[in-house]
Design an enzyme around this catalytic site. Structure first.
Site, PDB file in Angstrom:
ATOM      1  N   CYS A 117       0.825  -1.218   0.000  1.00 40.86           N
ATOM      2  CA  CYS A 117       0.000   0.000   0.000  1.00 40.86           C
ATOM      3  C   CYS A 117       0.854   1.260   0.000  1.00 40.86           C
ATOM      4  O   CYS A 117       0.379   2.341  -0.341  1.00 40.86           O
ATOM      5  CB  CYS A 117      -0.902   0.011   1.221  1.00 40.86           C
ATOM      6  SG  CYS A 117      -1.778  -1.533   1.458  1.00 40.86           S
ATOM      7  N   HIS A 257      -3.656   6.567   3.966  1.00 43.96           N
ATOM      8  CA  HIS A 257      -4.024   5.314   3.314  1.00 43.96           C
ATOM      9  C   HIS A 257      -5.391   4.878   3.846  1.00 43.96           C
ATOM     10  O   HIS A 257      -5.643   4.908   5.047  1.00 43.96           O
ATOM     11  CB  HIS A 257      -2.966   4.246   3.606  1.00 43.96           C
ATOM     12  CG  HIS A 257      -3.348   2.890   3.131  1.00 43.96           C
ATOM     13  ND1 HIS A 257      -3.926   2.675   1.902  1.00 43.96           N
ATOM     14  CD2 HIS A 257      -3.255   1.665   3.724  1.00 43.96           C
ATOM     15  CE1 HIS A 257      -4.163   1.385   1.753  1.00 43.96           C
ATOM     16  NE2 HIS A 257      -3.776   0.758   2.844  1.00 43.96           N
ATOM     17  N   ASN A 287     -10.292  -0.853   0.927  1.00 35.53           N
ATOM     18  CA  ASN A 287      -8.841  -0.677   0.881  1.00 35.53           C
ATOM     19  C   ASN A 287      -8.350  -1.061  -0.518  1.00 35.53           C
ATOM     20  O   ASN A 287      -8.445  -2.225  -0.908  1.00 35.53           O
ATOM     21  CB  ASN A 287      -8.208  -1.575   1.959  1.00 35.53           C
ATOM     22  CG  ASN A 287      -6.695  -1.484   1.997  1.00 35.53           C
ATOM     23  OD1 ASN A 287      -6.079  -0.945   1.093  1.00 35.53           O
ATOM     24  ND2 ASN A 287      -6.105  -2.033   3.035  1.00 35.53           N
TER      25      ASN A 287
HETATM   26  O1  UT7 Z   1      -3.542  -1.837   3.817  1.00 29.86           O
HETATM   27  C1  UT7 Z   1      -2.843  -2.528   4.780  1.00 29.86           C
HETATM   28  C2  UT7 Z   1      -3.503  -3.821   5.021  1.00 29.86           C
HETATM   29  N1  UT7 Z   1      -4.517  -3.957   5.962  1.00 29.86           N
HETATM   30  C3  UT7 Z   1      -4.929  -3.207   6.989  1.00 29.86           C
HETATM   31  O2  UT7 Z   1      -4.577  -2.102   7.155  1.00 29.86           O
HETATM   32  C4  UT7 Z   1      -5.853  -3.792   7.983  1.00 29.86           C
HETATM   33  C5  UT7 Z   1      -5.506  -3.453   9.401  1.00 29.86           C
HETATM   34  N2  UT7 Z   1      -6.365  -4.158  10.331  1.00 29.86           N
HETATM   35  C6  UT7 Z   1      -7.680  -3.924  10.449  1.00 29.86           C
HETATM   36  O3  UT7 Z   1      -8.229  -3.075   9.787  1.00 29.86           O
HETATM   37  C7  UT7 Z   1      -8.448  -4.702  11.474  1.00 29.86           C
HETATM   38  O4  UT7 Z   1      -7.550  -5.424  12.290  1.00 29.86           O
HETATM   39  C8  UT7 Z   1      -9.494  -5.695  10.865  1.00 29.86           C
HETATM   40  C9  UT7 Z   1     -10.645  -4.900  10.255  1.00 29.86           C
HETATM   41  C10 UT7 Z   1      -8.844  -6.549   9.805  1.00 29.86           C
HETATM   42  C11 UT7 Z   1     -10.070  -6.591  11.945  1.00 29.86           C
HETATM   43  O5  UT7 Z   1     -10.619  -5.822  12.961  1.00 29.86           O
HETATM   44  P1  UT7 Z   1     -10.292  -6.174  14.499  1.00 29.86           P
HETATM   45  O6  UT7 Z   1     -11.074  -5.264  15.333  1.00 29.86           O
HETATM   46  O7  UT7 Z   1      -8.807  -6.110  14.635  1.00 29.86           O
HETATM   47  O8  UT7 Z   1     -10.899  -7.607  14.633  1.00 29.86           O
HETATM   48  P2  UT7 Z   1     -10.176  -9.010  14.949  1.00 29.86           P
HETATM   49  O9  UT7 Z   1      -9.295  -9.444  13.845  1.00 29.86           O
HETATM   50  O10 UT7 Z   1      -9.613  -8.915  16.321  1.00 29.86           O
HETATM   51  O11 UT7 Z   1     -11.411  -9.980  14.967  1.00 29.86           O
HETATM   52  C12 UT7 Z   1     -12.461  -9.821  15.857  1.00 29.86           C
HETATM   53  C13 UT7 Z   1     -13.524 -10.872  15.581  1.00 29.86           C
HETATM   54  C14 UT7 Z   1     -12.979 -12.311  15.422  1.00 29.86           C
HETATM   55  O12 UT7 Z   1     -13.899 -13.181  16.045  1.00 29.86           O
HETATM   56  P3  UT7 Z   1     -13.581 -13.828  17.492  1.00 29.86           P
HETATM   57  O13 UT7 Z   1     -12.326 -14.612  17.278  1.00 29.86           O
HETATM   58  O14 UT7 Z   1     -13.398 -12.658  18.400  1.00 29.86           O
HETATM   59  O15 UT7 Z   1     -14.800 -14.626  17.763  1.00 29.86           O
HETATM   60  C15 UT7 Z   1     -13.050 -12.524  13.929  1.00 29.86           C
HETATM   61  O16 UT7 Z   1     -13.219 -13.876  13.597  1.00 29.86           O
HETATM   62  O17 UT7 Z   1     -14.209 -10.569  14.370  1.00 29.86           O
HETATM   63  C16 UT7 Z   1     -14.268 -11.749  13.564  1.00 29.86           C
HETATM   64  N3  UT7 Z   1     -14.291 -11.335  12.162  1.00 29.86           N
HETATM   65  C17 UT7 Z   1     -15.440 -11.114  11.482  1.00 29.86           C
HETATM   66  N4  UT7 Z   1     -16.729 -11.182  11.848  1.00 29.86           N
HETATM   67  C18 UT7 Z   1     -17.643 -10.891  10.922  1.00 29.86           C
HETATM   68  C19 UT7 Z   1     -13.234 -11.114  11.352  1.00 29.86           C
HETATM   69  N5  UT7 Z   1     -13.683 -10.746  10.131  1.00 29.86           N
HETATM   70  C20 UT7 Z   1     -15.034 -10.737  10.203  1.00 29.86           C
HETATM   71  C21 UT7 Z   1     -16.054 -10.449   9.267  1.00 29.86           C
HETATM   72  N6  UT7 Z   1     -17.340 -10.528   9.674  1.00 29.86           N
HETATM   73  N7  UT7 Z   1     -15.788 -10.075   8.001  1.00 29.86           N
END
Ligand code: UT7
Length: 330
Positions: A117, A257, A287
């Site tokens: 990115c 970004h 993104n």
């Molecule tokens: O461009 C550079 C690349 N990427 C980024 O910049 C992304 C940076 N990271 C993020 O934006 C965030 O970390 C995410 C949006 C990817 C995830 O958000 P988070 O608040 O960090 O959530 P998490 O990964 O801690 O997941 C929380 C929960 C998990 O469930 P459990 O284990 O707590 O039961 C995931 O399985 O949310 C669940 N989850 C979803 N639920 C519904 C993950 N993806 C989804 C989804 N729908 N699409």
């Protein structure tokens, strides 16, 4: 080693997004997710998806043509083409070579920039130096991605986040005191595993097994990237502003970004800047990796929201894990 360098700025912009819209509600039918989760955790509402037969170079070409037009520069006047992308049409030849031919850009030098990115900011920094020393006059820098082609549409952790787009900028000499004032680029490879495509390279060549294990798709440790992103964007933003002899309050507009509204929010808080000064368009596009900053920049330029003399801060992070911030006086 410091030589006299002339001022180099962004003299034209362009962008392109494919017409097909994929909403959060569409995604509800594809993976175990909800509009509510995606909106509240990321801020994304919909994203654009290229048709299967449309490669990254097509999006890049359309954004480049717009940028050339806005800069009033002919393709034949280009000396350099840099395409920032993690989704090139193929490993090689580079996408820049394909574009040189499609645009009719003489025998312009060109290469792809594989810094996730952050690639667009890296590309602008390189071109700024090459034009600055007087070697080249006009460079085309493009961030273009078809992330839909490397997203694992069975993995709800990643597929809901990304979209396809291209953004382009023409760089050229500008009057003293304007243009790209300074930049800060960096990398921390200790966290390289946090964002990658595991297979398909020389480390793990594509095989039936890698495909069966879905290792040719993008994988990400979201929370790890999140923490890094806030820290890296804030630090490198402060660095460029200080290097330019300015303070954060002199910054009129920040183009961060577009990965997650919560990341932008947290960076704004750390930098003690009003939220309204941060451009946000990820609601509509998700993104788009290297395309995200030039796409947002082009929308701001075309919307007339950047005025002559404004200080515009571009700030990015991504695979590597890498970061890059750049301060521009418009
Ligand atoms: O461009 C550079 C690349 N990427 C980024 O910049 C992304 C940076 N990271 C993020 O934006 C965030 O970390 C995410 C949006 C990817 C995830 O958000 P988070 O608040 O960090 O959530 P998490 O990964 O801690 O997941 C929380 C929960 C998990 O469930 P459990 O284990 O707590 O039961 C995931 O399985 O949310 C669940 N989850 C979803 N639920 C519904 C993950 N993806 C989804 C989804 N729908 N699409």
């Amino acid at each position: 080693m410091k030589g006299k360098s002339r001022a180099v700025g962004i003299i034209g912009t362009g962008s392109y997004t494919p017409p097909r819209v994929l909403t959060n509600f569409d995604l509800e039918k594809m993976v175990d997710t909800s509009d509510e989760w995606i909106r509240t955790r990321t801020g994304i509402v919909e994203r654009r998806i290229a048709e299967p037969d449309v490669p990254t170079s097509r999006l890049a070409l359309l954004s480049a043509q717009q940028a050339l037009e806005s800069a009033q520069v002919e393709a034949g006047q280009l000396d350099l083409i840099i395409v920032a992308t993690v989704t090139p049409d193929m490993f090689f030849p580079c996408t820049a070579s394909l574009l040189q031919h499609e645009l009719g850009a003489g025998y312009a030098a060109g290469f792809d920039m594989l810094v996730g990115c952050t690639g667009f900011v890296y590309g602008c920094a390189v071109a700024r130096e090459m034009i600055g020393v007087g070697r080249y006059e006009h460079a085309l820098i493009i961030g273009a991605e078809t992330l839909s082609k490397i997203a694992d549409w069975e993995d709800r952790n990643t597929c809901v986040l990304f979209g396809d787009a291209a953004g382009a900028a023409i760089l050229g000499p500008v009057e003293d005191g304007r243009g790209i004032l300074t930049y800060s680029l960096g990398n921390d490879g200790t966290n390289a595993d946090a964002l990658k495509i595991p297979a398909g390279g020389s480390l793990m060549p594509t095989s039936e097994e890698t495909v069966a294990k879905r290792l040719h798709y993008l994988t990400m440790n979201g929370p790890e990237v999140f923490k890094f992103a806030v820290r890296a964007m804030a630090q490198s933003s402060l660095e460029v502003v200080e290097r330019a002899g300015l303070s954060m309050s002199d910054v009129d507009l920040v183009i961060p970004h577009q990965a997650n509204l919560r990341i932008i929010d947290a960076a704004a808080k750390r930098l003690n800047l009003p939220y309204e000064r941060f451009v946000r368009n990820l609601e509509s596009y998700g993104n788009t990796s290297a395309a995200s900053i030039p796409l947002a920049l082009d929308e701001e330029v075309r919307g007339g929201r950047i005025k002559s003399g404004d200080h515009v801060l571009l700030s990015s992070f991504g695979a590597g894990l890498s970061w890059g911030s750049m301060l521009v006086r418009w």
